[in-house]
Design a protein around this motif. Structure first.
Motif, PDB file in Angstrom:
ATOM      1  N   GLY A 160      -8.549  -7.302   2.792  1.00 23.40           N
ATOM      2  CA  GLY A 160      -8.099  -5.927   2.987  1.00 23.40           C
ATOM      3  C   GLY A 160      -9.253  -4.992   3.264  1.00 23.40           C
ATOM      4  N   ALA A 209      -6.119  -0.839   1.553  1.00 26.12           N
ATOM      5  CA  ALA A 209      -5.829  -1.638   0.363  1.00 26.12           C
ATOM      6  C   ALA A 209      -6.728  -1.235  -0.798  1.00 26.12           C
ATOM      7  CB  ALA A 209      -5.997  -3.123   0.681  1.00 26.12           C
ATOM      8  N   ASN A 259       0.849  -1.193   0.000  1.00 27.36           N
ATOM      9  CA  ASN A 259       0.000   0.000   0.000  1.00 27.36           C
ATOM     10  C   ASN A 259       0.886   1.244   0.000  1.00 27.36           C
ATOM     11  OD1 ASN A 259      -2.475  -1.448   0.150  1.00 27.36           O
ATOM     12  ND2 ASN A 259      -2.222  -1.668   2.365  1.00 27.36           N
TER      13      ASN A 259
END
Length: 275
Positions: free
Chosen positions: A233, A237, A199
């Motif tokens: 996620g 994410a 990320n």
């Protein structure tokens, strides 16, 4: 005016505008005792009057009679549907464009005796730095629900205030003023100091200007967060997934230098860090 006959079991509609069909739901028939019976009933054709009403609703969604809203003589952006073009009103003579208005810090915390207190702490830190804020609380819920609600909340506040907004996680505090760079950008991001390989940008602090690019970004992010089964996620994410999906379709600016030393994340926790 002729009234339609009352129904014991009224039909309700839930439209999925990002799909090519419309789901129709009916309450179970009285005396039906199996799921198969309810499913068979839901597959029955719609009554003629209900079908006409549905067609009129779909025609309205497809752009007939689009509405624009005027607010205090300035530019105002109405909430979009995925298949509608957004409308703008030009600012009144002598007024500054909405994109150049001072930023507003927004956030929320769950009313669980912990994050609602964090939200109040963030509000006080904004007040101490002379920064306008709009910080709310939401009902208690699980972590996943609280995180995945983020893009919907940001979109609502951006449309409501029609000015640049800066989302800050409720468990962070501001320790300096926020000066957003000028220019024609849509989304402002921060480099992620944790798990940057997966990320690269952090969702703890994001700025959005009232532009078409920002609204389209938020709607895409909102869609990904509304479908949690798509992949593992949470909001971080899916925020980075949105950046990858929409690459070269919006303008993004890096706020890391502008906010350096002015934001403390996860204050009071083991992972506390200054941005």
């Amino acid at each position: 005016m002729r009234r339609s006959p009352k129904r014991d079991h009224p039909v309700t509609f839930r439209q999925r505008r990002d799909a090519a069909h419309v789901f129709v739901e009916r309450p179970p028939l009285s005396g039906s005792g199996t799921d198969a019976t309810r499913e068979d009933d839901a597959d029955q054709p719609l009554p003629g009057g209900a079908m006409k009403k549905l067609i009129r609703s779909l025609q309205a969604l497809n752009g007939k009679g689009r509405k624009v809203t005027k607010r205090a003589g300035g530019r105002f952006l109405i909430a979009p549907a995925p298949n509608l073009r957004l409308d703008f009103l030009l600012p009144a003579t002598g007024t500054a464009p909405a994109e150049d208005a001072p930023p507003l810090v927004i956030s929320y915390g769950t009313r669980d005796g912990e994050y609602d207190l964090y939200a109040e702490r963030l509000r006080q830190s904004c007040s101490g730095e002379g920064i306008a804020s709009d910080i709310d609380t939401i009902p208690p819920c699980g972590r996943a629900n609280a995180c995945l609600f983020k893009p919907s909340f940001i979109k609502f506040k951006l449309l409501t205030h029609n000015r640049p907004v800066v989302w800050v996680d409720a468990d962070a505090v501001l320790t300096g003023p926020i000066d957003l760079p000028g220019g024609g950008w849509d989304v402002g991001t921060l480099d992620n100091s944790r798990h940057a390989e997966t990320n690269p940008k952090a969702a703890l602090c994001i700025a959005f200007r009232p532009t078409l690019g920002a609204l389209r970004f938020l709607e895409t992010w909102e869609h990904l967060c509304s479908e949690p089964w798509l992949k593992p996620g949470l909001d971080h994410a899916r925020f980075n997934d949105t950046r990858a999906i929409l690459v070269n379709t919006y303008s993004e600016i890096d706020l890391t230098a502008a906010l350096s030393g002015k934001l403390v994340r996860d204050l009071g926790k083991k992972k506390e860090a200054r941005v």
